[in-house]
Design a protein around this motif. Structure first.
Motif, PDB file in Angstrom:
ATOM      1  N   GLY A 171       0.765  -1.232   0.000  1.00  0.00           N
ATOM      2  CA  GLY A 171       0.000   0.000   0.000  1.00  0.00           C
ATOM      3  C   GLY A 171       0.796   1.282   0.000  1.00  0.00           C
ATOM      4  O   GLY A 171       0.234   2.357   0.225  1.00  0.00           O
ATOM      5  N   ALA A 172       2.112   1.195  -0.249  1.00  0.00           N
ATOM      6  CA  ALA A 172       2.911   2.414  -0.277  1.00  0.00           C
ATOM      7  C   ALA A 172       2.593   3.250  -1.511  1.00  0.00           C
ATOM      8  O   ALA A 172       2.312   2.710  -2.585  1.00  0.00           O
ATOM      9  N   ARG A 173       2.664   4.544  -1.356  1.00  0.00           N
ATOM     10  CA  ARG A 173       2.472   5.473  -2.483  1.00  0.00           C
ATOM     11  C   ARG A 173       3.806   5.839  -3.111  1.00  0.00           C
ATOM     12  O   ARG A 173       3.917   5.998  -4.322  1.00  0.00           O
ATOM     13  N   GLU A 174       4.834   5.983  -2.272  1.00  0.00           N
ATOM     14  CA  GLU A 174       6.166   6.341  -2.737  1.00  0.00           C
ATOM     15  C   GLU A 174       7.144   5.197  -2.465  1.00  0.00           C
ATOM     16  O   GLU A 174       7.022   4.497  -1.460  1.00  0.00           O
ATOM     17  N   ARG A 175       8.113   5.051  -3.340  1.00  0.00           N
ATOM     18  CA  ARG A 175       9.074   3.950  -3.198  1.00  0.00           C
ATOM     19  C   ARG A 175      10.362   4.358  -2.477  1.00  0.00           C
ATOM     20  O   ARG A 175      11.216   3.524  -2.217  1.00  0.00           O
ATOM     21  N   HIS A 176      10.495   5.647  -2.171  1.00  0.00           N
ATOM     22  CA  HIS A 176      11.709   6.095  -1.490  1.00  0.00           C
ATOM     23  C   HIS A 176      11.522   5.986   0.017  1.00  0.00           C
ATOM     24  O   HIS A 176      10.531   6.477   0.565  1.00  0.00           O
ATOM     25  N   VAL A 177      12.469   5.336   0.685  1.00  0.00           N
ATOM     26  CA  VAL A 177      12.428   5.134   2.132  1.00  0.00           C
ATOM     27  C   VAL A 177      13.511   6.003   2.769  1.00  0.00           C
ATOM     28  O   VAL A 177      14.707   5.771   2.552  1.00  0.00           O
ATOM     29  N   GLU A 178      13.096   6.996   3.522  1.00  0.00           N
ATOM     30  CA  GLU A 178      14.044   7.900   4.178  1.00  0.00           C
ATOM     31  C   GLU A 178      14.952   7.118   5.120  1.00  0.00           C
ATOM     32  O   GLU A 178      14.503   6.201   5.828  1.00  0.00           O
ATOM     33  N   GLY A 179      16.251   7.467   5.132  1.00  0.00           N
ATOM     34  CA  GLY A 179      17.177   6.715   5.967  1.00  0.00           C
ATOM     35  C   GLY A 179      18.217   7.584   6.647  1.00  0.00           C
ATOM     36  O   GLY A 179      18.302   8.794   6.420  1.00  0.00           O
ATOM     37  N   TYR A 180      19.006   6.943   7.496  1.00  0.00           N
ATOM     38  CA  TYR A 180      20.160   7.592   8.109  1.00  0.00           C
ATOM     39  C   TYR A 180      21.360   6.665   7.998  1.00  0.00           C
ATOM     40  O   TYR A 180      21.222   5.436   7.945  1.00  0.00           O
ATOM     41  N   ALA A 208      27.480  10.728   2.704  1.00  0.00           N
ATOM     42  CA  ALA A 208      27.021  12.070   2.355  1.00  0.00           C
ATOM     43  C   ALA A 208      26.870  12.211   0.846  1.00  0.00           C
ATOM     44  O   ALA A 208      25.960  12.901   0.360  1.00  0.00           O
ATOM     45  N   GLU A 209      27.746  11.543   0.099  1.00  0.00           N
ATOM     46  CA  GLU A 209      27.638  11.574  -1.363  1.00  0.00           C
ATOM     47  C   GLU A 209      26.327  10.957  -1.840  1.00  0.00           C
ATOM     48  O   GLU A 209      25.863  11.269  -2.944  1.00  0.00           O
ATOM     49  N   ARG A 210      25.740  10.090  -1.020  1.00  0.00           N
ATOM     50  CA  ARG A 210      24.447   9.490  -1.353  1.00  0.00           C
ATOM     51  C   ARG A 210      23.272  10.290  -0.798  1.00  0.00           C
ATOM     52  O   ARG A 210      22.138   9.822  -0.809  1.00  0.00           O
ATOM     53  N   GLY A 211      23.565  11.470  -0.264  1.00  0.00           N
ATOM     54  CA  GLY A 211      22.489  12.363   0.131  1.00  0.00           C
ATOM     55  C   GLY A 211      22.044  12.290   1.576  1.00  0.00           C
ATOM     56  O   GLY A 211      21.063  12.954   1.955  1.00  0.00           O
ATOM     57  N   PHE A 212      22.728  11.552   2.418  1.00  0.00           N
ATOM     58  CA  PHE A 212      22.276  11.407   3.808  1.00  0.00           C
ATOM     59  C   PHE A 212      22.467  12.703   4.590  1.00  0.00           C
ATOM     60  O   PHE A 212      23.463  13.404   4.423  1.00  0.00           O
ATOM     61  N   LEU A 218       9.719   7.060  10.415  1.00  0.00           N
ATOM     62  CA  LEU A 218      10.555   8.245  10.590  1.00  0.00           C
ATOM     63  C   LEU A 218      11.797   8.169   9.711  1.00  0.00           C
ATOM     64  O   LEU A 218      12.030   9.030   8.855  1.00  0.00           O
ATOM     65  N   THR A 219      12.594   7.130   9.898  1.00  0.00           N
ATOM     66  CA  THR A 219      13.838   6.948   9.161  1.00  0.00           C
ATOM     67  C   THR A 219      14.320   5.525   9.404  1.00  0.00           C
ATOM     68  O   THR A 219      13.975   4.910  10.410  1.00  0.00           O
ATOM     69  N   SER A 220      15.106   4.997   8.468  1.00  0.00           N
ATOM     70  CA  SER A 220      15.596   3.621   8.562  1.00  0.00           C
ATOM     71  C   SER A 220      17.117   3.591   8.564  1.00  0.00           C
ATOM     72  O   SER A 220      17.768   4.406   7.895  1.00  0.00           O
ATOM     73  N   GLU A 221      17.677   2.640   9.295  1.00  0.00           N
ATOM     74  CA  GLU A 221      19.127   2.515   9.388  1.00  0.00           C
ATOM     75  C   GLU A 221      19.706   1.877   8.130  1.00  0.00           C
ATOM     76  O   GLU A 221      19.350   0.764   7.762  1.00  0.00           O
ATOM     77  N   VAL A 222      20.614   2.591   7.469  1.00  0.00           N
ATOM     78  CA  VAL A 222      21.325   2.083   6.296  1.00  0.00           C
ATOM     79  C   VAL A 222      22.795   1.955   6.675  1.00  0.00           C
ATOM     80  O   VAL A 222      23.474   2.947   6.922  1.00  0.00           O
ATOM     81  N   VAL A 275      20.115   6.178  -2.548  1.00  0.00           N
ATOM     82  CA  VAL A 275      20.206   7.516  -3.139  1.00  0.00           C
ATOM     83  C   VAL A 275      19.357   8.493  -2.329  1.00  0.00           C
ATOM     84  O   VAL A 275      18.442   8.101  -1.607  1.00  0.00           O
ATOM     85  N   ASP A 276      19.692   9.762  -2.455  1.00  0.00           N
ATOM     86  CA  ASP A 276      18.875  10.829  -1.857  1.00  0.00           C
ATOM     87  C   ASP A 276      18.620  10.613  -0.372  1.00  0.00           C
ATOM     88  O   ASP A 276      17.528  10.879   0.135  1.00  0.00           O
ATOM     89  N   GLY A 277      19.626  10.115   0.322  1.00  0.00           N
ATOM     90  CA  GLY A 277      19.497   9.953   1.760  1.00  0.00           C
ATOM     91  C   GLY A 277      18.570   8.838   2.191  1.00  0.00           C
ATOM     92  O   GLY A 277      17.944   8.924   3.251  1.00  0.00           O
ATOM     93  N   GLY A 278      18.475   7.791   1.392  1.00  0.00           N
ATOM     94  CA  GLY A 278      17.620   6.674   1.758  1.00  0.00           C
ATOM     95  C   GLY A 278      17.704   5.558   0.740  1.00  0.00           C
ATOM     96  O   GLY A 278      18.667   5.450  -0.024  1.00  0.00           O
ATOM     97  N   VAL A 279      16.687   4.719   0.725  1.00  0.00           N
ATOM     98  CA  VAL A 279      16.638   3.558  -0.155  1.00  0.00           C
ATOM     99  C   VAL A 279      15.515   3.743  -1.165  1.00  0.00           C
ATOM    100  O   VAL A 279      14.361   4.009  -0.788  1.00  0.00           O
ATOM    101  N   LEU A 280      15.853   3.604  -2.451  1.00  0.00           N
ATOM    102  CA  LEU A 280      14.870   3.681  -3.521  1.00  0.00           C
ATOM    103  C   LEU A 280      14.557   2.257  -3.976  1.00  0.00           C
ATOM    104  O   LEU A 280      15.408   1.569  -4.533  1.00  0.00           O
ATOM    105  N   LEU A 281      13.334   1.818  -3.728  1.00  0.00           N
ATOM    106  CA  LEU A 281      12.916   0.458  -4.028  1.00  0.00           C
ATOM    107  C   LEU A 281      12.566   0.317  -5.502  1.00  0.00           C
ATOM    108  O   LEU A 281      12.055   1.249  -6.128  1.00  0.00           O
ATOM    109  N   GLY A 282      12.831  -0.879  -6.045  1.00  0.00           N
ATOM    110  CA  GLY A 282      12.646  -1.107  -7.469  1.00  0.00           C
ATOM    111  C   GLY A 282      11.279  -1.651  -7.833  1.00  0.00           C
ATOM    112  O   GLY A 282      10.374  -1.754  -6.999  1.00  0.00           O
TER     113      GLY A 282
END
Length: 384
Positions: free
Chosen positions: A118-127, A148-152, A309-313, A329-336
């Motif tokens: 049921g997710a609307r967005e595939r990007h998962v915010e992370g730290y 940091a290069e990956r946006g965290f 809130l955020t997920s551990e990467v 990417v972009d400070g998190g995980v982009l699901l395929g």
């Protein structure tokens, strides 16, 4: 469709650096990754990563069942071991099978798991989290520069031995992550190494120098009253729960109001995460899964709950022989878009590999030091 069997194998993750926490370090930086492949009578398989401990006791609960009945099968697995108890690594086996069931269910639906849930967005915010207590300051800076290069914009330090060292090293995280944010979020993880007064003194001393987003696992996992007292006495949020195995173990914390950030171990599976997330949501609490690097099924679940809130990467790589349909990417995980949880397993490559890996060694992070929480000054000598 019926579940007919499973294949259990073990691959490894080469972190390329020492990993550990205040309790110990795996210097080789190579750890085992158990894999379960759930078989059906129609040839379709589901994949779960996590634990295979006691799986032979748990599997009969789902054998011959339709894999689409995931929630009911989860409860059947819990019931199967209710006398012996489902805590610890046995709960991990339940979680691994549960993740494999969700992978199967999404494959049958022809959808990626995040969409099925049921997710609307595939990007998962992370730290970013380097499991980094074994790294030198230079290595620490290099790891967080890569993240940091990956946006965290947030990072977590493993610490708890020295206020001076932890403040210095948190500043290293802060400097690296300022590439993306004027005021990065900094977290400190003590991995249950303190008693209440140690935690209060230590966190208060750090907060005189830096702003902490949260202090993680400051006390023993079951100490709801202590966590509540600590939360009232420091500015930082108190985070914990990754080692609680079962929704019922969170109840004392919810009753005591002791957790400001509710954490769930990703190795415990999708259904457990969903249930804890909803229980936390009913109390207006955010949830944060721990150890997302090789658990794309829980990443999909995180994308679907309203209070994530955020997920551990912890790493940018994958276990050997495992391909995961996701990007960091972009400070998190982009699901395929691959149907299921997005995991592919090269069983032949794993079978050919011969790599020694171990978590549970005397000097490792999964073995609690004798004097942890019992010293007047939480220093390296006392905790090793």
């Amino acid at each position: 469709m019926k579940i007919t069997g499973y294949r259990a194998l073990t691959t490894h993750h080469d972190w390329g650096r020492p990993i550990g926490d205040v309790n110990g370090v795996v210097a080789a930086g190579v750890t085992p990754v158990p894999v379960v492949i759930l078989e059906t009578d129609e040839g379709l398989t589901g994949v779960g990563l996590g634990s295979v401990h006691d799986i032979e006791s748990v599997f009969p609960a789902i054998e011959g069942e339709d894999p689409r009945s995931v929630s009911a099968l989860y409860d059947r697995m819990l019931a199967r071991v209710f006398k012996a108890g489902h805590a610890g690594a046995t709960f991990g086996a339940i979680g691994t099978l549960d993740s494999a069931l969700w992978d199967l269910k999404a494959k049958l639906a022809g959808e990626p798991l995040w969409r099925l849930l049921g997710a609307r967005e595939r990007h998962v915010e992370g730290y970013a989290s380097g499991l980094d207590i074994g790294l030198s300051d230079e290595e620490l800076a290099a790891f967080y520069a890569r993240m940091a290069e990956r946006g965290f914009v947030a990072g977590k330090l493993k610490g708890g031995r020295s206020v001076t060292d932890d403040v210095r090293r948190l500043r290293i995280l802060d400097e690296a992550l300022r590439a993306n944010a004027e005021e990065p979020a900094l977290m400190l993880d003590a991995n249950e190494s303190w008693n209440l007064k140690q935690a209060t003194r230590f966190v208060s001393a750090v907060e005189r120098e830096l702003d902490l987003a949260w202090i993680e696992e400051p006390l023993r996992r079951w100490d709801a009253r202590g966590h509540a007292r600590l939360s009232a006495g420091v500015r930082a949020a108190v985070a914990g729960g990754e080692n609680l195995t079962g929704l019922e173990q969170f109840t004392p914390h919810f009753d005591a109001g002791s957790l400001d950030v509710v954490q769930v171990g990703a190795v415990w599976g999708v259904t457990h995460f969903l249930r804890v997330a909803m229980a936390a949501h009913s109390r207006d609490l955010p949830v944060s899964p721990v150890g997302l690097t090789a658990n794309p099924a829980v990443a999909a679940a995180a994308a679907a709950v309203p209070n994530h809130l955020t997920s551990e990467v912890q790493d940018l790589g994958s276990p050997f022989g495992i391909t995961i349909d996701q990007e960091t990417v972009d400070g998190g995980v982009l699901l395929g878009d691959r149907a299921g949880a997005g995991i592919e397993v090269d069983e032949d490559a794993i079978a050919r590999a011969s790599v020694s890996s171990e978590w549970i060694i005397p000097a490792g992070p999964h073995v609690r030091p004798t004097r942890a929480g019992l010293s007047l000054v939480p220093g390296a000598k006392d905790l090793n």
